[in-house]
Design a protein around this motif. Structure first.
Motif, PDB file in Angstrom:
ATOM      1  N   LEU A 126       0.861  -1.180   0.000  1.00  0.00           N
ATOM      2  CA  LEU A 126       0.000   0.000   0.000  1.00  0.00           C
ATOM      3  C   LEU A 126       0.899   1.231   0.000  1.00  0.00           C
ATOM      4  CD1 LEU A 126      -3.009   0.845   0.178  1.00  0.00           C
ATOM      5  CD2 LEU A 126      -2.758   0.817   2.678  1.00  0.00           C
ATOM      6  N   VAL A 127       0.687   2.094  -0.985  1.00  0.00           N
ATOM      7  CA  VAL A 127       1.570   3.231  -1.230  1.00  0.00           C
ATOM      8  C   VAL A 127       0.752   4.516  -1.287  1.00  0.00           C
ATOM      9  CG1 VAL A 127       3.087   4.296  -2.961  1.00  0.00           C
ATOM     10  CG2 VAL A 127       3.288   1.856  -2.454  1.00  0.00           C
ATOM     11  N   GLY A 128       1.252   5.574  -0.684  1.00  0.00           N
ATOM     12  CA  GLY A 128       0.673   6.898  -0.860  1.00  0.00           C
ATOM     13  C   GLY A 128       1.370   7.623  -2.003  1.00  0.00           C
ATOM     14  N   HIS A 129       0.591   8.303  -2.863  1.00  0.00           N
ATOM     15  CA  HIS A 129       1.178   9.009  -3.997  1.00  0.00           C
ATOM     16  C   HIS A 129       0.499  10.369  -4.169  1.00  0.00           C
ATOM     17  CE1 HIS A 129      -2.185   8.567  -6.918  1.00  0.00           C
ATOM     18  NE2 HIS A 129      -2.462   7.473  -6.214  1.00  0.00           N
TER      19      HIS A 129
ATOM     20  N   ARG B 189      -2.605  15.573  -4.776  1.00  0.00           N
ATOM     21  CA  ARG B 189      -2.905  15.419  -3.358  1.00  0.00           C
ATOM     22  C   ARG B 189      -2.458  14.023  -2.949  1.00  0.00           C
ATOM     23  NH1 ARG B 189      -8.214  12.805  -2.509  1.00  0.00           N
ATOM     24  NH2 ARG B 189      -8.835  11.870  -4.496  1.00  0.00           N
ATOM     25  N   TRP B 190      -2.410  13.755  -1.655  1.00  0.00           N
ATOM     26  CA  TRP B 190      -2.049  12.425  -1.178  1.00  0.00           C
ATOM     27  C   TRP B 190      -3.252  11.482  -1.285  1.00  0.00           C
ATOM     28  CZ3 TRP B 190       2.637  10.699  -0.725  1.00  0.00           C
ATOM     29  CH2 TRP B 190       3.683  11.555  -0.386  1.00  0.00           C
ATOM     30  N   GLU B 191      -3.020  10.313  -1.881  1.00  0.00           N
ATOM     31  CA  GLU B 191      -4.040   9.277  -1.933  1.00  0.00           C
ATOM     32  C   GLU B 191      -3.345   7.919  -2.090  1.00  0.00           C
ATOM     33  OE1 GLU B 191      -6.522   9.512  -5.493  1.00  0.00           O
ATOM     34  OE2 GLU B 191      -5.108  10.952  -6.332  1.00  0.00           O
ATOM     35  N   PRO B 192      -4.034   6.823  -1.753  1.00  0.00           N
ATOM     36  CA  PRO B 192      -3.387   5.513  -1.772  1.00  0.00           C
ATOM     37  C   PRO B 192      -3.554   4.766  -3.092  1.00  0.00           C
ATOM     38  CG  PRO B 192      -5.488   5.356  -0.649  1.00  0.00           C
ATOM     39  CD  PRO B 192      -5.339   6.789  -1.080  1.00  0.00           C
ATOM     40  N   MET B 193      -2.626   3.854  -3.340  1.00  0.00           N
ATOM     41  CA  MET B 193      -2.748   2.892  -4.429  1.00  0.00           C
ATOM     42  C   MET B 193      -2.100   1.592  -3.972  1.00  0.00           C
ATOM     43  SD  MET B 193       0.150   3.853  -7.249  1.00  0.00           S
ATOM     44  CE  MET B 193       1.898   3.696  -6.881  1.00  0.00           C
ATOM     45  N   LEU B 194      -2.335   0.525  -4.718  1.00  0.00           N
ATOM     46  CA  LEU B 194      -1.709  -0.765  -4.445  1.00  0.00           C
ATOM     47  C   LEU B 194      -0.640  -1.035  -5.500  1.00  0.00           C
ATOM     48  CD1 LEU B 194      -4.864  -2.896  -3.556  1.00  0.00           C
ATOM     49  CD2 LEU B 194      -3.086  -2.094  -1.982  1.00  0.00           C
ATOM     50  N   TRP B 195       0.524  -1.444  -5.034  1.00  0.00           N
ATOM     51  CA  TRP B 195       1.645  -1.755  -5.913  1.00  0.00           C
ATOM     52  C   TRP B 195       2.093  -3.180  -5.611  1.00  0.00           C
ATOM     53  CZ3 TRP B 195       7.285  -0.117  -4.686  1.00  0.00           C
ATOM     54  CH2 TRP B 195       8.137  -0.495  -5.734  1.00  0.00           C
TER      55      TRP B 195
ATOM     56  N   VAL C 160       4.765  -5.540  -5.762  1.00  0.00           N
ATOM     57  CA  VAL C 160       6.199  -5.369  -5.988  1.00  0.00           C
ATOM     58  C   VAL C 160       6.795  -6.543  -6.751  1.00  0.00           C
ATOM     59  CG1 VAL C 160       6.362  -3.950  -3.922  1.00  0.00           C
ATOM     60  CG2 VAL C 160       6.873  -6.391  -3.761  1.00  0.00           C
ATOM     61  N   ALA C 161       6.076  -7.673  -6.838  1.00  0.00           N
ATOM     62  CA  ALA C 161       6.563  -8.835  -7.592  1.00  0.00           C
ATOM     63  C   ALA C 161       6.283  -8.698  -9.076  1.00  0.00           C
ATOM     64  CB  ALA C 161       5.939 -10.116  -7.055  1.00  0.00           C
ATOM     65  N   THR C 162       5.113  -8.198  -9.421  1.00  0.00           N
ATOM     66  CA  THR C 162       4.727  -8.100 -10.834  1.00  0.00           C
ATOM     67  C   THR C 162       4.879  -6.694 -11.392  1.00  0.00           C
ATOM     68  OG1 THR C 162       2.409  -7.572 -10.351  1.00  0.00           O
ATOM     69  CG2 THR C 162       3.026  -9.917 -10.436  1.00  0.00           C
TER      70      THR C 162
ATOM     71  N   GLN D  87       0.322  -1.749 -10.764  1.00  0.00           N
ATOM     72  CA  GLN D  87      -0.139  -0.663  -9.907  1.00  0.00           C
ATOM     73  C   GLN D  87      -1.650  -0.517 -10.059  1.00  0.00           C
ATOM     74  OE1 GLN D  87       2.151   2.960 -10.495  1.00  0.00           O
ATOM     75  NE2 GLN D  87       3.977   1.754 -11.032  1.00  0.00           N
ATOM     76  N   THR D  88      -2.342  -0.491  -8.940  1.00  0.00           N
ATOM     77  CA  THR D  88      -3.796  -0.381  -8.955  1.00  0.00           C
ATOM     78  C   THR D  88      -4.198   0.928  -8.290  1.00  0.00           C
ATOM     79  OG1 THR D  88      -4.009  -2.781  -8.783  1.00  0.00           O
ATOM     80  CG2 THR D  88      -5.961  -1.469  -8.295  1.00  0.00           C
ATOM     81  N   ASP D  89      -4.691   1.856  -9.088  1.00  0.00           N
ATOM     82  CA  ASP D  89      -5.154   3.141  -8.568  1.00  0.00           C
ATOM     83  C   ASP D  89      -6.518   2.934  -7.925  1.00  0.00           C
ATOM     84  OD1 ASP D  89      -5.739   5.721  -7.985  1.00  0.00           O
ATOM     85  OD2 ASP D  89      -5.717   6.454 -10.042  1.00  0.00           O
ATOM     86  N   LEU D  90      -6.636   3.257  -6.653  1.00  0.00           N
ATOM     87  CA  LEU D  90      -7.894   3.033  -5.933  1.00  0.00           C
ATOM     88  C   LEU D  90      -8.920   4.122  -6.227  1.00  0.00           C
ATOM     89  CD1 LEU D  90      -6.418   1.853  -2.528  1.00  0.00           C
ATOM     90  CD2 LEU D  90      -7.112   0.481  -4.490  1.00  0.00           C
ATOM     91  N   ALA D  91      -8.442   5.282  -6.685  1.00  0.00           N
ATOM     92  CA  ALA D  91      -9.339   6.370  -7.111  1.00  0.00           C
ATOM     93  C   ALA D  91     -10.442   6.631  -6.090  1.00  0.00           C
ATOM     94  CB  ALA D  91      -9.936   6.061  -8.480  1.00  0.00           C
TER      95      ALA D  91
END
Length: 626
Positions: free
Chosen positions: A255-258, A263-269, A271-273, A276-280
């Motif tokens: 879980l990454v903040g970008h 603005r700050w918001e989370p996404m899922l990264w 790290v093996a593949t 990146q999944t933007d949670l929007a």
């Protein structure tokens, strides 16, 4: 789970002289403002991932902020640390067997990690073989593995893997600032936040597999698995932050903040593949997140216009559900294994409480209760860089009032609708209090936070001046009784404002300030040197004109208002030598000033010491404002 949260009203030994105009006292004779500091309070409890009944929290119950262990199954609580200047940095091992705590020297933030059995016993070195340093993060694994981040002036940042019975192994080294982000659930992957590109305000991420062959410079004890860098070589100012690995063995999602949408918001990264999944998550303002304990959902922290709230987000069906909290500020939250959420909540009018969505107060410390204060009013003022948000508290009666502009530190921080004993003390004494979220503050988008570069200090003061003009024109503030005050970066802006706007302020109160920027740079901890290079575009030798323009000592001879300065003699962030340089310049021309030095670092964790400091400031204002 649910990292330790900072208690913002942390701190000063007190004389008994009454301050003129003190607010009505309680039946015991103690003024309400002092009771707000002395009333016992607690942090949001941290808890062991694999032993959730074992918790760790911070409290001022003894008059000094210390760590406490809490066995929820038995109800037993015990004090873990007992040091003259207090302790607040502590972490539980996942099995709940050990408490790690950071031991520094009288508040100088330079020390080592010690550990103590949860049930009590002697402290011992937690990571033998690692010398004292500034902390650059810590992550603890299930098999006894610890990932320890260190920062020193000589080495920059180093990160080490420490295992029981083995010497620590270095897995990362760089001159620029970096820190441990998280350790994966199975203990094989370490996420690191780093600023190797030279921009200390915007981190990039690196994931290292522990124990593999070196695949990159600075990773002698591990192999690089993945890299994520939104700065594009420093040309695009976008930051990333580690929010946590999925709490499931074999799950390589981080879980990454970008800041890709300003603005700050989370996404899922993954790290093996690399996926990146933007949670929007479509909420205005900044959005942060952490995992529910089983990894099935995310606990969302949403901050917007000085207030915050909680949501539950299901990443599979993209469903966002409100977690009900009162209007105000949530300064920390954690989801428990049973699905309930515990959170630390307060507002300007209501003292903090640790609450649960189960409908109860989680920790209610015995003893006196802090009196409430005055609610804040929201004010929006047009400024040179856009609309400025300010929070205003009014005392009883009709204005105009003597008014304290209480300027927050950081600078990348913000004032919020949260309980603060310091401003409440001024309101009790008949002052209006204005807190300004100037450019550089967080919570209003990336561009607002990043706007202060190069003209450091001067940009913030432009925003404060715009709000000051509103306060006078609206009838709130008495123009002859305007006080500029603040701590840390707020103390820096106070001294800079007194020198660059000498006719605007009747009084200045600066706590642990930057006073001589060049000397401060050379004496401060390495991580802050990196921040200053980012803010000002280089070192004092590379851009001397910028440091001169932004340094309070440049304008010290123009200061007209009486100024009170308080400083910790062990402060690694705003070191004492540069404060003394500024004070010497005031004394050389017999300028009206008062200096209070105390034996601690960047602030104090001793309640009576904090009370003493506020008492001194109240008395100073009373003498000079009449």
């Amino acid at each position: 789970m649910g990292g330790m949260t900072e208690i913002t009203e942390s701190t000063p030994d007190s004389s008994s002289e009454p301050v003129p105009g003190t607010a009505p006292a309680s039946a015991s004779g103690m003024p309400a403002w002092e009771r707000r500091f002395r009333a016992p309070r607690v942090s949001l409890p941290d808890w062991a991932e694999d032993a959730p009944d074992r918790s760790l929290f911070v409290s001022n119950a003894t008059g000094t902020y210390e760590l406490y262990a809490w066995d929820r199954a038995t109800g037993e609580q015990r004090q873990v640390t007992d040091r003259p200047n207090g302790t607040t940095d502590g972490v539980l091992t996942p099995d709940g067997e050990w408490i790690w705590w950071f031991s520094d020297r009288d508040g100088d933030e330079f020390g080592v990690w010690l550990r103590q059995p949860f049930g009590g016993g002697a402290d011992e070195p937690a990571a033998p073989g690692l010398d004292a340093s500034y902390s650059a993060g810590l992550a603890l694994g299930r098999d006894g593995t610890a990932v320890v981040g260190r920062s020193t002036d000589e080495e920059g940042t180093t990160i080490h893997v420490a295992r029981p019975g083995s010497d620590p192994v270095e897995i990362y080294r760089h001159r620029e600032s970096a820190g441990v982000g998280d350790l994966s659930h199975d203990g094989t992957l370490v996420a690191v936040e780093h600023t190797e590109h030279g921009d200390a305000m915007h981190s990039a991420l690196r994931v290292i597999r522990i124990g593999g062959a070196s695949h990159a410079e600075g990773c002698e004890g591990g192999s690089v698995v993945a890299e994520l860098d939104d700065t594009e070589g420093g040309t695009v100012e976008l930051g990333l932050e580690v929010l946590g690995f999925a709490p499931v063995d074999g799950d390589t999602r981080l879980l990454v903040g970008h800041q890709r949408r300003g603005r700050w918001e989370p996404m899922l990264w993954d790290v093996a593949t690399g996926e990146q999944t933007d949670l929007a998550i479509e909420l205005p303002g900044d959005v942060s997140a952490e995992w529910y304990p089983d990894g099935s959902a995310l606990l969302i922290g949403h901050s917007f216009e000085a207030r915050s709230e909680l949501w539950r987000f299901d990443p599979v069906i993209r469903e966002l559900t409100r977690v009900e909290t009162p209007v105000g500020s949530v300064s920390g939250a954690t989801a428990r294994p049973d699905g309930t959420v515990e959170y630390l909540w307060s507002s300007a009018a209501h003292p903090p409480k640790v609450r649960s969505t189960a409908g109860r107060e989680v920790l209610d410390p015995p003893g006196m209760k802090a009196p409430g204060s005055v609610a804040v009013e929201d004010v929006w003022v047009d400024g040179p860089g856009g609309r400025i948000h300010a929070l205003v508290q009014r005392p009883a009666g009709e204005g105009p009032f003597p008014t304290v502009f209480e300027i927050h530190g950081g600078p990348t921080w913000h004032d919020s609708d949260a309980f603060a004993a310091g401003p409440a003390a001024w309101v009790d004494h008949g002052y209006a209090v204005v807190r300004v979220n100037y450019r550089g503050s967080t919570g209003y988008g990336r561009e607002w936070t990043d706007a202060l570069k190069h003209r450091v200090g001067l940009i913030e003061l432009e925003d404060i001046a715009a709000v000051r003009e509103w306060a006078v024109a609206s009838g709130l503030a008495d123009p002859a009784k305007l006080v500029l005050a603040g701590g840390s970066w707020g103390g820096y802006l106070t001294l800079l404002g007194l020198g660059t706007q000498p006719d605007a302020w009747a009084l200045g109160l600066a706590a642990v300030p930057v006073a001589d920027y060049v000397t401060a740079y050379h004496d401060e901890m390495e991580a802050l040197k990196a921040m200053d290079r980012t803010l000002l575009g280089g070192t004092p030798e590379e851009v001397p004109e910028r440091y001169e323009a932004s340094s309070p000592i440049t304008y010290v001879d123009a200061v007209k208002a009486p100024v009170h300065i308080s400083a910790g003699v062990n402060d690694p962030r705003c070191p004492i030598r540069q404060v003394e340089n500024y004070v010497d310049r005031l004394a050389a021309r017999d300028a009206v000033h008062e200096v209070y030095r105390y034996d601690a670092g960047h602030g104090s964790l001793v309640v009576e010491e904090r009370i003493k400091q506020v008492r001194l400031e109240l008395a100073f204002a009373e003498r000079h404002l009449k």
